[in-house]
Enzyme design. Structure first.
Site, PDB file in Angstrom:
ATOM      1  N   ASP A  54       0.831  -1.199   0.000  1.00 19.34           N
ATOM      2  CA  ASP A  54       0.000   0.000   0.000  1.00 19.34           C
ATOM      3  C   ASP A  54       0.870   1.256   0.000  1.00 19.34           C
ATOM      4  O   ASP A  54       0.597   2.231  -0.712  1.00 19.34           O
ATOM      5  CB  ASP A  54      -0.916  -0.028   1.224  1.00 19.34           C
ATOM      6  CG  ASP A  54      -1.744   1.227   1.356  1.00 19.34           C
ATOM      7  OD1 ASP A  54      -2.541   1.508   0.448  1.00 19.34           O
ATOM      8  OD2 ASP A  54      -1.600   1.935   2.372  1.00 19.34           O
ATOM      9  N   GLU A 126      -1.906  -5.171  -3.899  1.00 19.55           N
ATOM     10  CA  GLU A 126      -0.965  -4.460  -3.033  1.00 19.55           C
ATOM     11  C   GLU A 126       0.112  -5.403  -2.506  1.00 19.55           C
ATOM     12  O   GLU A 126       1.288  -5.032  -2.412  1.00 19.55           O
ATOM     13  CB  GLU A 126      -1.720  -3.810  -1.877  1.00 19.55           C
ATOM     14  CG  GLU A 126      -2.606  -2.661  -2.322  1.00 19.55           C
ATOM     15  CD  GLU A 126      -3.323  -1.990  -1.181  1.00 19.55           C
ATOM     16  OE1 GLU A 126      -3.743  -0.840  -1.355  1.00 19.55           O
ATOM     17  OE2 GLU A 126      -3.467  -2.614  -0.106  1.00 19.55           O
TER      18      GLU A 126
END
Length: 239
Positions: A54, A126
């Protein structure tokens, strides 16, 4: 529940081709595709990778936007960033990579549909970014991100104004009131929370949004209301 199988050599090679990186440590790729519900021999899953991915995605997208839109202010850049790192966009990248063919989950997760399954696909993207970063470094991760996000960054709808600002101006003009946002629910682990936010404008039906941050959930709720009221054109399904 049976133990999840590792990727076959053929599947791994195919996925590495789509990613554009041959993993030196193949286990990293396996872990990035493994949900916590899956039983594996080594017991690893993608939760920690998701946390790192992320941040890597956010950095690379922020840099991309900074370089691409030289005259854009902080507000516009933030709107574009939120759109590009959203669960919807990450899930769309997952679909482009056909990651649903490779994600390892338990039987209960396989039954998920809609928004919840979209979040799983987004999480895996991610995690994959983190695995690429750890295996090949930042430049390799950036190359992957540019490959799948650069086109999305310059799409026309990326220039859409901040939804909360647009909704506030519209509600002031039409009803003389300011939209009210409230957090209805916070769920998920600390490293990957989900916020459910409702926006209310006096005189019309409220809307809700669910995202990984309160701010992003507010944007989703405001966007849905603007689209429902015909202020913004509704985004095509899958975008």
């Amino acid at each position: 529940m049976s133990k999840a199988q590792t990727l076959s050599a053929a599947d791994r090679a195919k996925l590495e081709g789509l990613i554009g990186h041959d993993f030196a440590e193949k286990e990293r790729l396996d872990r990035a595709l493994t949900h916590a519900s899956a039983r594996t021999e080594k017991g690893g899953n993608y939760e920690r990778l998701e946390f790192l991915g992320d941040r890597v995605l956010g950095l690379c997208i922020a840099e991309l936007l900074f370089r691409t839109f030289g005259t854009a202010g902080e507000g516009e850049l933030s709107v574009r960033l939120n759109q590009l790192v959203s669960a919807e966009t990450c899930a769309a990248v997952a679909d482009e990579l056909n990651l649903h063919l490779y994600i390892r989950t338990g039987a209960d997760v396989k039954k998920l549909t809609g928004k919840r399954m979209m979040n799983v696909r987004a999480d895996v993207v991610e995690s994959l970014i983190a695995a690429i970063y750890l295996d090949g470094g930042l430049e390799v991760a950036r190359r992957f991100i540019l490959r799948y996000w650069q086109g999305r960054a310059v799409r026309a709808d990326g220039a859409k104004r901040d939804a909360k600002t647009e909704l506030q101006e519209w509600s002031h003009a039409k009803f003389g009131v300011t939209p009210i946002y409230r957090v209805d629910e916070r769920s998920g682990p600390d490293h990957d929370p989900r916020f459910k936010v409702t926006v209310e404008v006096a005189g019309i039906k409220p809307e809700t949004g669910v995202e990984r941050s309160k701010r992003a959930a507010e944007q989703v709720a405001a966007t849905k209301m603007l689209e429902r009221e015909g202020i913004w054109q509704q985004s095509p399904a899958g975008n």
